[in-house]
Write a protein that holds these residues in place. Sequence first.
Motif, PDB file in Angstrom:
ATOM      1  N   LEU A  80       0.856  -1.180   0.000  1.00  0.00           N
ATOM      2  CA  LEU A  80       0.000   0.000   0.000  1.00  0.00           C
ATOM      3  C   LEU A  80       0.894   1.232   0.000  1.00  0.00           C
ATOM      4  O   LEU A  80       1.536   1.534   1.002  1.00  0.00           O
ATOM      5  N   GLN A  81       0.965   1.885  -1.150  1.00  0.00           N
ATOM      6  CA  GLN A  81       1.723   3.127  -1.260  1.00  0.00           C
ATOM      7  C   GLN A  81       0.818   4.275  -0.850  1.00  0.00           C
ATOM      8  O   GLN A  81      -0.247   4.474  -1.455  1.00  0.00           O
ATOM      9  N   MET A  82       1.239   5.014   0.161  1.00  0.00           N
ATOM     10  CA  MET A  82       0.419   6.100   0.700  1.00  0.00           C
ATOM     11  C   MET A  82       1.142   7.419   0.485  1.00  0.00           C
ATOM     12  O   MET A  82       2.230   7.639   1.041  1.00  0.00           O
ATOM     13  N   ASN A  83       0.562   8.273  -0.316  1.00  0.00           N
ATOM     14  CA  ASN A  83       1.123   9.586  -0.609  1.00  0.00           C
ATOM     15  C   ASN A  83       0.219  10.686  -0.068  1.00  0.00           C
ATOM     16  O   ASN A  83      -0.953  10.444   0.246  1.00  0.00           O
ATOM     17  N   SER A  84       0.762  11.878   0.010  1.00  0.00           N
ATOM     18  CA  SER A  84      -0.007  13.042   0.474  1.00  0.00           C
ATOM     19  C   SER A  84      -0.750  12.727   1.772  1.00  0.00           C
ATOM     20  O   SER A  84      -1.938  13.008   1.911  1.00  0.00           O
ATOM     21  N   LEU A  85      -0.035  12.165   2.699  1.00  0.00           N
ATOM     22  CA  LEU A  85      -0.665  11.738   3.947  1.00  0.00           C
ATOM     23  C   LEU A  85      -1.202  12.913   4.743  1.00  0.00           C
ATOM     24  O   LEU A  85      -0.617  14.014   4.741  1.00  0.00           O
ATOM     25  N   LYS A  86      -2.315  12.669   5.419  1.00  0.00           N
ATOM     26  CA  LYS A  86      -2.977  13.680   6.227  1.00  0.00           C
ATOM     27  C   LYS A  86      -3.057  13.194   7.673  1.00  0.00           C
ATOM     28  O   LYS A  86      -3.032  11.979   7.916  1.00  0.00           O
ATOM     29  N   PRO A  87      -3.182  14.089   8.619  1.00  0.00           N
ATOM     30  CA  PRO A  87      -3.313  13.660  10.020  1.00  0.00           C
ATOM     31  C   PRO A  87      -4.470  12.683  10.225  1.00  0.00           C
ATOM     32  O   PRO A  87      -4.374  11.777  11.068  1.00  0.00           O
ATOM     33  N   GLU A  88      -5.526  12.837   9.457  1.00  0.00           N
ATOM     34  CA  GLU A  88      -6.674  11.932   9.595  1.00  0.00           C
ATOM     35  C   GLU A  88      -6.399  10.524   9.069  1.00  0.00           C
ATOM     36  O   GLU A  88      -7.238   9.634   9.223  1.00  0.00           O
ATOM     37  N   ASP A  89      -5.235  10.309   8.447  1.00  0.00           N
ATOM     38  CA  ASP A  89      -4.844   8.965   8.042  1.00  0.00           C
ATOM     39  C   ASP A  89      -4.215   8.189   9.200  1.00  0.00           C
ATOM     40  O   ASP A  89      -3.935   6.992   9.069  1.00  0.00           O
ATOM     41  N   THR A  90      -3.987   8.867  10.308  1.00  0.00           N
ATOM     42  CA  THR A  90      -3.412   8.212  11.475  1.00  0.00           C
ATOM     43  C   THR A  90      -4.309   7.074  11.949  1.00  0.00           C
ATOM     44  O   THR A  90      -5.494   7.275  12.228  1.00  0.00           O
ATOM     45  N   ALA A  91      -3.750   5.873  12.003  1.00  0.00           N
ATOM     46  CA  ALA A  91      -4.525   4.691  12.372  1.00  0.00           C
ATOM     47  C   ALA A  91      -3.607   3.480  12.421  1.00  0.00           C
ATOM     48  O   ALA A  91      -2.445   3.534  12.004  1.00  0.00           O
ATOM     49  N   ASP A  92      -4.170   2.394  12.915  1.00  0.00           N
ATOM     50  CA  ASP A  92      -3.518   1.087  12.846  1.00  0.00           C
ATOM     51  C   ASP A  92      -3.994   0.412  11.566  1.00  0.00           C
ATOM     52  O   ASP A  92      -5.200   0.221  11.387  1.00  0.00           O
ATOM     53  N   TYR A  93      -3.068   0.078  10.691  1.00  0.00           N
ATOM     54  CA  TYR A  93      -3.408  -0.478   9.386  1.00  0.00           C
ATOM     55  C   TYR A  93      -3.226  -1.998   9.404  1.00  0.00           C
ATOM     56  O   TYR A  93      -2.159  -2.504   9.778  1.00  0.00           O
ATOM     57  N   HIS A  94      -4.263  -2.683   8.969  1.00  0.00           N
ATOM     58  CA  HIS A  94      -4.252  -4.144   8.937  1.00  0.00           C
ATOM     59  C   HIS A  94      -4.421  -4.636   7.508  1.00  0.00           C
ATOM     60  O   HIS A  94      -5.265  -4.136   6.774  1.00  0.00           O
ATOM     61  N   CYS A  95      -3.638  -5.649   7.149  1.00  0.00           N
ATOM     62  CA  CYS A  95      -3.879  -6.293   5.871  1.00  0.00           C
ATOM     63  C   CYS A  95      -4.743  -7.529   6.106  1.00  0.00           C
ATOM     64  O   CYS A  95      -4.802  -8.059   7.217  1.00  0.00           O
ATOM     65  N   ALA A  96      -5.418  -7.937   5.055  1.00  0.00           N
ATOM     66  CA  ALA A  96      -6.320  -9.073   5.148  1.00  0.00           C
ATOM     67  C   ALA A  96      -6.315  -9.837   3.840  1.00  0.00           C
ATOM     68  O   ALA A  96      -6.007  -9.268   2.784  1.00  0.00           O
ATOM     69  N   ALA A  97      -6.677 -11.109   3.921  1.00  0.00           N
ATOM     70  CA  ALA A  97      -6.711 -11.947   2.726  1.00  0.00           C
ATOM     71  C   ALA A  97      -7.928 -12.858   2.779  1.00  0.00           C
ATOM     72  O   ALA A  97      -8.332 -13.318   3.851  1.00  0.00           O
ATOM     73  N   THR A  98      -8.518 -13.081   1.643  1.00  0.00           N
ATOM     74  CA  THR A  98      -9.585 -14.072   1.569  1.00  0.00           C
ATOM     75  C   THR A  98      -8.957 -15.454   1.456  1.00  0.00           C
ATOM     76  O   THR A  98      -7.764 -15.576   1.180  1.00  0.00           O
ATOM     77  N   SER A  99      -9.761 -16.469   1.670  1.00  0.00           N
ATOM     78  CA  SER A  99      -9.226 -17.830   1.582  1.00  0.00           C
ATOM     79  C   SER A  99      -9.452 -18.447   0.201  1.00  0.00           C
ATOM     80  O   SER A  99      -8.767 -19.397  -0.178  1.00  0.00           O
ATOM     81  N   TRP A 100     -10.410 -17.864  -0.560  1.00  0.00           N
ATOM     82  CA  TRP A 100     -10.659 -18.427  -1.884  1.00  0.00           C
ATOM     83  C   TRP A 100     -11.216 -17.422  -2.882  1.00  0.00           C
ATOM     84  O   TRP A 100     -11.152 -17.638  -4.080  1.00  0.00           O
ATOM     85  N   ARG A 101     -11.731 -16.306  -2.404  1.00  0.00           N
ATOM     86  CA  ARG A 101     -12.330 -15.328  -3.326  1.00  0.00           C
ATOM     87  C   ARG A 101     -11.249 -14.622  -4.127  1.00  0.00           C
ATOM     88  O   ARG A 101     -10.292 -14.122  -3.553  1.00  0.00           O
ATOM     89  N   SER A 102     -11.406 -14.562  -5.430  1.00  0.00           N
ATOM     90  CA  SER A 102     -10.424 -13.887  -6.266  1.00  0.00           C
ATOM     91  C   SER A 102     -10.821 -12.437  -6.555  1.00  0.00           C
ATOM     92  O   SER A 102      -9.978 -11.629  -6.950  1.00  0.00           O
ATOM     93  N   ILE A 103     -12.107 -12.122  -6.329  1.00  0.00           N
ATOM     94  CA  ILE A 103     -12.607 -10.794  -6.653  1.00  0.00           C
ATOM     95  C   ILE A 103     -12.350  -9.852  -5.487  1.00  0.00           C
ATOM     96  O   ILE A 103     -12.619 -10.186  -4.332  1.00  0.00           O
ATOM     97  N   ALA A 104     -11.844  -8.664  -5.780  1.00  0.00           N
ATOM     98  CA  ALA A 104     -11.590  -7.665  -4.738  1.00  0.00           C
ATOM     99  C   ALA A 104     -12.893  -7.291  -4.047  1.00  0.00           C
ATOM    100  O   ALA A 104     -13.918  -7.097  -4.696  1.00  0.00           O
ATOM    101  N   THR A 105     -12.846  -7.166  -2.739  1.00  0.00           N
ATOM    102  CA  THR A 105     -14.052  -6.855  -1.977  1.00  0.00           C
ATOM    103  C   THR A 105     -13.771  -5.842  -0.876  1.00  0.00           C
ATOM    104  O   THR A 105     -12.693  -5.848  -0.276  1.00  0.00           O
ATOM    105  N   LYS A 106     -14.767  -4.991  -0.605  1.00  0.00           N
ATOM    106  CA  LYS A 106     -14.674  -3.995   0.457  1.00  0.00           C
ATOM    107  C   LYS A 106     -15.228  -4.526   1.780  1.00  0.00           C
ATOM    108  O   LYS A 106     -15.065  -3.880   2.821  1.00  0.00           O
ATOM    109  N   ASP A 107     -15.868  -5.667   1.734  1.00  0.00           N
ATOM    110  CA  ASP A 107     -16.563  -6.220   2.892  1.00  0.00           C
ATOM    111  C   ASP A 107     -15.595  -6.967   3.807  1.00  0.00           C
ATOM    112  O   ASP A 107     -15.067  -8.013   3.408  1.00  0.00           O
ATOM    113  N   PRO A 108     -15.376  -6.473   5.019  1.00  0.00           N
ATOM    114  CA  PRO A 108     -14.429  -7.153   5.910  1.00  0.00           C
ATOM    115  C   PRO A 108     -14.859  -8.574   6.264  1.00  0.00           C
ATOM    116  O   PRO A 108     -14.007  -9.420   6.573  1.00  0.00           O
ATOM    117  N   ASP A 109     -16.149  -8.854   6.200  1.00  0.00           N
ATOM    118  CA  ASP A 109     -16.634 -10.198   6.525  1.00  0.00           C
ATOM    119  C   ASP A 109     -16.219 -11.242   5.497  1.00  0.00           C
ATOM    120  O   ASP A 109     -16.316 -12.441   5.763  1.00  0.00           O
TER     121      ASP A 109
END
Length: 124
Positions: A80-109
């Motif tokens: 994840l390349q992060m440019n033009s960072l803002k104070p509101e970007d301050t957070a703990d960033y977590h990566c995640a992976a599906t176990s079989w889905r190949s399609i990109a998804t926004k749903d954390p579930d």
Amino acid sequence: VQLQASGGGLVQAGGSLRLSCAASGRTFSSCAMGWFRRAPGKEREFVSAISANGGVTHYGDSVKGRFTISRDNAKNTVYLQMNSLKPEDTADYHCAATSWRSIATKDPDEYDYWGQGTQVTVSS
């Protein structure tokens, strides 16, 4: 299976950081992966997702045009390349992976594996 996120740190507003998430224990070349973040006192927020072959990407509205997700399936790693960072970007960033889905998804579930997080702090 382990997802190891790294690359976080302290940066001034307007600066850049590059997060990495290295997967081990199995290959994720056929699986979608993503990034989420959680700021203190706030709910988890979708940041970005990428399809298995890297051809499709999604971004949260707050990071569009500033962040870029990519992956190297030979290295079993997503970035994840992060440019033009803002104070509101301050957070703990977590990566995640599906176990079989190949399609990109926004749903954390729809993600089955989660990394431990890397802290990003943007000073004003």
